[in-house]
Design an enzyme around this catalytic site. Structure first.
Site, short mmCIF file in Angstrom:
data_model
loop_
_atom_site.label_atom_id
_atom_site.label_comp_id
_atom_site.label_asym_id
_atom_site.label_seq_id
_atom_site.Cartn_x
_atom_site.Cartn_y
_atom_site.Cartn_z
N PRO A 2 18.07 92.82 65.41
CA PRO A 2 18.74 93.46 66.57
C PRO A 2 17.78 94.38 67.33
O PRO A 2 17.02 95.12 66.73
CB PRO A 2 19.86 94.27 65.91
CG PRO A 2 20.05 93.68 64.56
CD PRO A 2 18.71 93.14 64.15
N GLU A 3 17.82 94.26 68.66
CA GLU A 3 17.02 95.14 69.51
C GLU A 3 17.97 96.05 70.28
O GLU A 3 19.17 96.08 70.02
CB GLU A 3 16.17 94.29 70.47
CG GLU A 3 15.18 93.37 69.74
CD GLU A 3 14.32 92.55 70.69
OE1 GLU A 3 14.04 93.01 71.80
OE2 GLU A 3 13.92 91.44 70.30
N HIS A 96 28.85 91.76 49.32
CA HIS A 96 28.10 91.63 50.57
C HIS A 96 28.28 92.80 51.53
O HIS A 96 27.47 92.99 52.42
CB HIS A 96 28.49 90.34 51.29
CG HIS A 96 28.27 89.13 50.43
ND1 HIS A 96 27.02 88.74 50.01
CD2 HIS A 96 29.14 88.24 49.91
CE1 HIS A 96 27.13 87.66 49.26
NE2 HIS A 96 28.40 87.33 49.18
N ARG A 115 20.25 91.22 54.07
CA ARG A 115 18.86 91.42 53.61
C ARG A 115 18.58 92.87 53.21
O ARG A 115 17.49 93.18 52.73
CB ARG A 115 17.89 90.93 54.68
CG ARG A 115 18.05 89.41 54.85
CD ARG A 115 17.16 88.85 55.91
NE ARG A 115 15.74 88.96 55.54
CZ ARG A 115 14.75 88.60 56.34
NH1 ARG A 115 15.00 88.15 57.53
NH2 ARG A 115 13.51 88.72 55.95
N ARG A 158 -6.34 100.36 78.16
CA ARG A 158 -5.97 99.75 76.87
C ARG A 158 -6.30 98.27 76.87
O ARG A 158 -6.00 97.55 77.82
CB ARG A 158 -4.46 99.92 76.62
CG ARG A 158 -3.98 101.37 76.56
CD ARG A 158 -4.35 102.05 75.26
NE ARG A 158 -3.98 101.29 74.06
CZ ARG A 158 -2.79 101.38 73.47
NH1 ARG A 158 -1.86 102.15 73.96
NH2 ARG A 158 -2.55 100.68 72.39
#
Ligand SMILES: [Zn+2]
Length: 277
Positions: A2-3, A96, A115, A158
């Protein structure tokens, strides 16, 4: 993983469903998260009222009355669902589900993370600015602080690929692999370009694409790969609107050239060789 758009769309739903409720109790599942909740977690949050739900980068902050807040990170595969019988009547499954908060209206907030890389921890509000997870994060990409001026200053000199610069949480917080690829497609810039070599107009196109892509993704309730679900257990719909991410070999929607991928910073990076220079 997820972002920002996934976490923000979760926050918006929870702000409507859980704010104002009091936590009546908590249940902890059998399989602990890799980073354990504090031992007296259930006792510490019982009776606390949820006052606000805010977000910083990919972290959700469930602000409680008193001096604490719950810091939540979905990790690789976590979800936080609001189960109230209307949207999801699923029972707590200790194999879970990791943490369940029972609310005073009979609904429940359940944190589930196959996870187990997620984080749920109680943090004193006064320590928020000092905790490791949030220290050193760059500005929010949807804030005024993030603009072409800022990005140009951080890119100057950069050698790092622009895609890695966008994914560097110290530069700008909350953008990951999916949305970096989509932002650069929209801006017409290849992911491999060196940040310091971009022209000013390219920097401006990238800075302008950031909020457009992120807001569209929030509107679509994020992108679902693997297990991500929003707080009502629905998958995000933005996957249908991805222009390059995950589309290797498929024709570009703009020019029909097959989408390619290249490895940047050990991550697959999708781009259109014709639309992106
Ligand atoms: Zn194209």
């Amino acid at each position: 993983m997820p972002e920002l758009p996934e976490v923000e769309s979760l926050r918006r739903i929870l702000a409507r469903t859980a704010v104002g409720r009091t936590i009546a109790g908590a249940r902890i599942g059998r399989a602990p998260l890799r980073r354990r909740a504090t031992p007296d977690f259930a006792g510490a949050i019982a009776g606390r009222r949820i006052e606000r739900i805010t977000r910083r980068a990919k972290y959700l902050m469930v602000e409680l009355d008193g001096d604490d807040l719950l810091l939540v990170h979905l990790g690789m595969s976590g979800s936080l669902t609001h189960r109230d019988g209307r949207f999801d009547s699923g029972q707590f499954d200790p194999r879970h589900d990791h943490i369940e908060l029972l609310l005073d209206d009979g609904s429940r907030l359940v944190f589930n993370d196959p996870r187990r890389f997620g984080i749920v921890k109680l943090v004193p509000r006064a320590q928020l600015s000092t905790i490791a997870e949030l220290r050193g994060l760059g500005p929010e990409p949807l804030s005024r602080e993030f603009n072409a001026e800022y990005l140009a200053a951080r890119a100057r000199g950069r050698r790092v690929a622009i895609k890695n610069l966008l994914m560097d949480q110290r530069i700008v917080a909350g953008i990951g692999n999916i949305y970096a690829a989509e932002i650069l497609f929209r801006a017409g810039v290849r992911p491999t370009r060196r940040s310091g070599r971009l022209r000013r107009t390219e920097i401006e196109r990238i800075a302008n694409a950031v909020p457009v892509v992120l807001r569209a993704a929030i509107g679509g309730r994020g992108t679902t790969f693997r297990s991500y679900r929003d707080s009502r257990g629905r998958p995000g719909s933005f996957a249908e609107r991805l222009r390059v991410y995950g589309r290797k070999g498929k024709p570009c929607y703009t020019c029909s050239t097959p989408i390619r991928d290249v490895v940047v910073g050990q991550r697959a990076s999708f781009f259109c060789p014709r639309c992106q220079k």
